[in-house]
Structures are given as C-alpha cells and as structure tokens.
Design a protein around this motif. Structure first.
Motif, short mmCIF file in Angstrom:
data_model
loop_
_atom_site.label_atom_id
_atom_site.label_comp_id
_atom_site.label_asym_id
_atom_site.label_seq_id
_atom_site.Cartn_x
_atom_site.Cartn_y
_atom_site.Cartn_z
N SER A 395 -6.58 -13.13 -12.96
CA SER A 395 -6.02 -12.10 -12.68
C SER A 395 -5.90 -11.01 -13.76
O SER A 395 -4.66 -10.22 -13.82
CB SER A 395 -4.24 -12.68 -12.27
N CYS A 429 -7.84 -2.41 -5.07
CA CYS A 429 -7.39 -3.47 -5.64
C CYS A 429 -7.02 -4.78 -4.70
O CYS A 429 -7.33 -4.59 -3.45
CB CYS A 429 -6.00 -3.17 -6.31
N HIS A 430 -7.21 -6.20 -5.53
CA HIS A 430 -6.71 -7.17 -4.77
C HIS A 430 -5.30 -7.57 -4.80
O HIS A 430 -5.03 -7.63 -6.10
CB HIS A 430 -7.77 -8.24 -4.92
N ASP A 431 -4.72 -7.94 -3.95
CA ASP A 431 -3.13 -8.60 -4.12
C ASP A 431 -3.22 -10.06 -3.38
O ASP A 431 -3.63 -10.14 -2.39
CB ASP A 431 -2.31 -7.56 -3.44
N GLY A 439 -5.63 -13.13 0.62
CA GLY A 439 -4.71 -12.02 0.25
C GLY A 439 -4.96 -10.72 1.07
O GLY A 439 -5.31 -10.52 1.95
N TYR A 441 -6.05 -6.18 0.43
CA TYR A 441 -6.60 -5.19 -0.37
C TYR A 441 -6.13 -3.51 -0.29
O TYR A 441 -5.45 -3.37 0.97
CB TYR A 441 -8.12 -4.90 0.10
N GLN A 457 -2.86 1.53 2.07
CA GLN A 457 -3.14 0.12 2.45
C GLN A 457 -3.17 0.15 3.91
O GLN A 457 -1.88 0.10 4.44
CB GLN A 457 -2.09 -0.99 1.90
N SER A 472 -2.42 -2.61 -11.40
CA SER A 472 -2.96 -3.30 -10.31
C SER A 472 -4.46 -4.55 -10.62
O SER A 472 -5.02 -3.91 -11.56
CB SER A 472 -3.36 -2.65 -8.88
N GLU A 473 -4.58 -5.25 -9.99
CA GLU A 473 -5.77 -6.25 -10.05
C GLU A 473 -7.01 -5.34 -9.51
O GLU A 473 -7.73 -5.59 -8.49
CB GLU A 473 -5.51 -7.57 -9.35
#
Length: 482
Positions: A395, A429-431, A439, A441, A457, A472-473
């Motif tokens: 992360s 990004c990935h959540d 998760g 995207y 999204q 964000s990741e």
C-alpha cells in the motif's frame, strides 16, 4: 426483401443522407417515437430469435427485432403492439410497419447520430479545447469524453483502462476519424494494401473499441453514460475468455493484452515497429544488461552485484509498459508506526532505469537503461504479490508531480532527445482488499479544456483536486510528452 435494403452506407452516403432529408414529415407515427427508451449500446440481436441478421430497432419501445417482411418479428410486433416506426441498425434507414414504406424525415437525424456518431477533422482537433457541458434527454449535464461506463458485474478493471486510453490523443483521434478507420466496412483506410491488393481489415475488437470511444465523446448523446457491453463481449471472445465481465482480473495484464491486440487489429505487423498507431504512441526501447548468478550460501550477497570480470549479456527490448518495483513494506511496526502509510517518490522507482542500479532476479542480475522514449509512457507499479497461502498488497503511496517529470536521467546519454518532460494523462488506482482481483478500481483523467481533473469510477464522475491524486494507491499511469 431486396438485397440492397440492409446494405451499409459509406461515410459520404451517410452524411449526404443526413443533409438531404426533407424537414417535412411523411409519416403519421413520428410523434410515437420515444427517445428516452432507446438504448443502442447493446449488441444488435433480435429479442425473439437472437439473430444478428437484418435487425431493426422499434423506435417506440426500443426493442430489437429481425426483418420487416410479412412473416418477420418486426412486422408481428408492429401489429401486436401498435408500434410503427423501425430503424435498420445497419443501413440506418427508417421504415413504417406494417405499411412498409421508408420514412424520410429530418427529425430522425439525431437518432442516427446516436447509433453511429461521426466526427469531422475540425471537430476532432477541437476535442481537447472543449470546456462546455452537453445535456442529455433528462437535461443532465455531462462532459463529452468524461462519461461513466456501466459496471455490468465485475468489469471495472476494463472500464478504467478504456477511460485512460480514451484520453491518449493520437489513439483517440485515429479511431474517431473515418479517414483513418472505417468501422462500418471494417478496414484501416491508410494501411498498406495486402499482396493481393485488398484493403487491410480491422479486427472486430478494434471496431468495437472505436465505436465505444465515438459514443463516449458524443456531444449529442441521449444519456450521459455508456454501456461497454458490446466491447466486453468481444474482449471475452478475442482473449479466449481470459478477460470476462463477470470476473475481475488484473488491469495491467488486460492493458498489455489489449494494446497488443489493438496493434494487430489496426493493421500493425506483430514484429514491425511503428506499423500501427499503438506502436507509434506507446513503444519505446530499453537496453537490458544481464549477468548469470550461480553463487550459493555466504557468497550470494556478493553475487547480487555486477562483476565486470564475468560475461555480461546486452540486449535491446521494445516495451509498451514499464514496470516499477515498490520498496517492500516494513515487516514489523509498533502501534504508532501502523498509523503511518509508507511513501516513496516516483524518482526513486525510476532509478531502476538509470543504467547503474542492479536488480536481482532468479539466477541473474540485470541493469536497465532507456534508449528510446515513446510519445506516451505507461508505468505499472507492481503492488501485488501472491504466495501459496494468500495474496498481499503493498500500500505504499507513490509521490509524483502531475507535470514535468523529466526522463533524461534514465535515457542513454548517447541518445539525442530534445524533449524528455512528461505530463500525467491518466492515473489508475486500486482501492480495498489485498489481491489484484479484490477491491475496486478508479481512474483520474485530465480535462484539458477546463484544466480540471476528474475521478471516474464506473458511473460516478466527479471533480478531484490535483493535490489529492497522489494520495491514492496508483497502479497504472499514462504520461504524455510535454
């Protein structure tokens, strides 16, 4: 039925037909047309027979039916439901059933345009300057090119890639331009002819991708969102069901496959560089120096550095994506440290390509140096690892400027390159949970006309402050030469 009834008009015939129709009505039933019920995002299949041949859409209820002869499903529907106006989804001709005569009326032009949008060269050139909102049938505003895509079940990993590629200017301009890609007749207009003199066909995957982007950029849409259903079906077929709308997959794997498939589908040669718009936009070259490692035990640590006295293998490799390795997350943290999210600057990740940093791999050590910079750089941050027991996610937050990333330090000094600066175009990004198929995207894209960043999204499109993007990741980024 005459053979010519279902013939597909070319672009010039289509534009002449749009311009020449009489503004007066020659049908008593045009007031029954209900545009709010029309949806042309799905595959043109008869709702009764599921046939794709000679399909009409009822402009009263929006359902698809085959044929218009006396024994056809469209004819039966006209009698049973008292619906009379039908459009052929291939030829775009409108007929009144059961009478069977063709309806020529200027008020139907907007429906034809929604089915098959087309753009003039001037319109294409002005897309990035557009700052005006359009309005759908419900009077809701939307920005053409920045519309939501339906997540039918688990296709968000595809949606974010499509949204990102929709803002790569040379690719977008190519697929929107009838003078480059004829999606109706399925051929690449300016591609080199085949040895037998025939035109080079475009793949069904490329055609459906182009059709989707044309709908996404449509300023006269009936609704401010698009369903990628047709493209998703072809992606499943073309990939041998590797990428499905019902199962989430890795967007990086999908992007790599999709770019290569578009390259060949748009007339590119599998091994010939620059033979398609994909390679012209994304392909760069990297020099790889490799040295075998055979050490064991105590000597292994010393063997993780290049030994100039041993053999070094050098090769030049083309790339479409550059992978970036995130530093490992701390294994042990006290209670206070658990609240701190590790961060790393993008420049630290790019040191992998400085030509002097040694990267350890199984049985080898490698060094990388860029020898050709593409017009668009794609970075893939490797966040996910998988062992025999579980999937893990790194992360670590990557800090980066939105504009002015200089790649000169990572380019071979012997290469004369005037411009090495890049600006961010899209940030995927990935959540959520660890694991590439867990998760969700989302993607950040830049609207140049409004100088505004938007977060998309699936169907949700909202503004985002530029300084919030790097929080964000990030998983995949597309950068454009400044």
């Amino acid at each position: 039925m005459p053979e010519s009834e279902n013939a597909v008009p070319d672009k010039s015939e289509r534009k002449r037909a749009f311009a020449s129709e009489d503004s007066s009505s020659d049908s008593l039933y045009l007031d029954t047309v209900k545009r709010n019920l029309l949806d042309f995002d799905f595959e043109a299949l008869c709702s009764v027979s599921l046939s794709a041949l000679n399909v009409y859409s009822c402009l009263v209820c929006g359902k698809f039916f085959q044929g218009r002869g006396i024994s056809s499903h469209a004819y039966t529907h006209a009698l049973a439901a008292d619906h009379h106006i039908f459009i052929n989804l291939a030829s775009l001709k409108v007929f009144c059933l059961p009478e069977g005569y063709e309806v020529k009326d200027a008020s139907l032009q907007d429906i034809r345009y929604v089915i098959r949008p087309f753009y003039t060269p001037t319109q294409i050139l002005s897309l990035d300057q557009n700052a005006a909102y359009s309005y759908d049938l419900n009077n809701k505003n939307y920005l053409p090119g920045f519309v939501g895509l339906n997540n039918i079940k688990a296709n968000d990993y595809i949606n974010v890639v499509i949204q990102a590629l929709a803002h790569v200017k040379p690719l977008r301009d190519f697929v929107l331009n009838d003078a480059e890609l004829d999606v109706v007749n399925s051929y690449v207009v300016k591609a080199k002819l085949l040895p037998n003199g025939a035109r080079r066909k475009s793949s069904e995957l490329a055609n459906r991708f182009a059709a989707l982007l044309r709908k996404m950029w449509n300023p006269r849409a009936f609704k401010g969102q698009v369903s990628p259903h047709e493209l998703l079906q072809e992606i499943a077929n073309a990939s041998g069901r590797q990428f499905l709308l019902t199962e989430q997959s890795d967007p990086a794997d999908f992007l790599a496959w999709f770019l290569n498939s578009l390259h060949t589908g748009l007339g590119g040669h599998p091994k010939k560089a620059g033979s398609s718009v994909i390679h012209k936009a994304f392909q760069g070259h990297v020099r790889v120096q490799s040295q075998a490692v055979e050490a064991e035990g105590a000597s292994l640590a010393a063997a993780t550095k290049f030994d100039d006295s041993n053999e070094i293998t050098t090769s030049s490799t083309p790339f479409l994506l550059l992978s970036l390795d995130l530093p490992p997350a701390p294994l042990f943290q006290d209670e206070l440290e658990k609240n701190i999210i590790p961060q790393v600057p993008l420049a630290s990740l790019l040191q992998k390509y400085d030509g002097v940093t040694d990267k350890e791999y199984t049985h080898s050590i490698k060094r990388f140096r860029l020898t050709k910079l593409p017009s668009f750089l794609i970075f893939h941050m490797k966040r996910f690892t998988k062992n025999n027991f579980t999937a893990e996610k790194n992360s670590t937050i990557v800090n980066f400027p939105i504009r002015g990333v200089d790649m000169r330090e990572y380019l071979d000094p012997s290469i004369q390159e005037e411009n090495t600066l890049y600006n961010l175009v899209a940030n995927i990004c990935h959540d959520g949970k660890p694991g590439v198929v867990e998760g969700s995207y989302k993607v950040h894209v830049h609207c140049k006309g409004r100088n505004q960043w938007l977060q998309i999204q699936d169907l949700i499109v909202e503004e985002i402050a530029p300084q919030m993007i790097f929080l964000s990741e990030s998983y995949i980024q597309i950068w454009e030469k400044a």
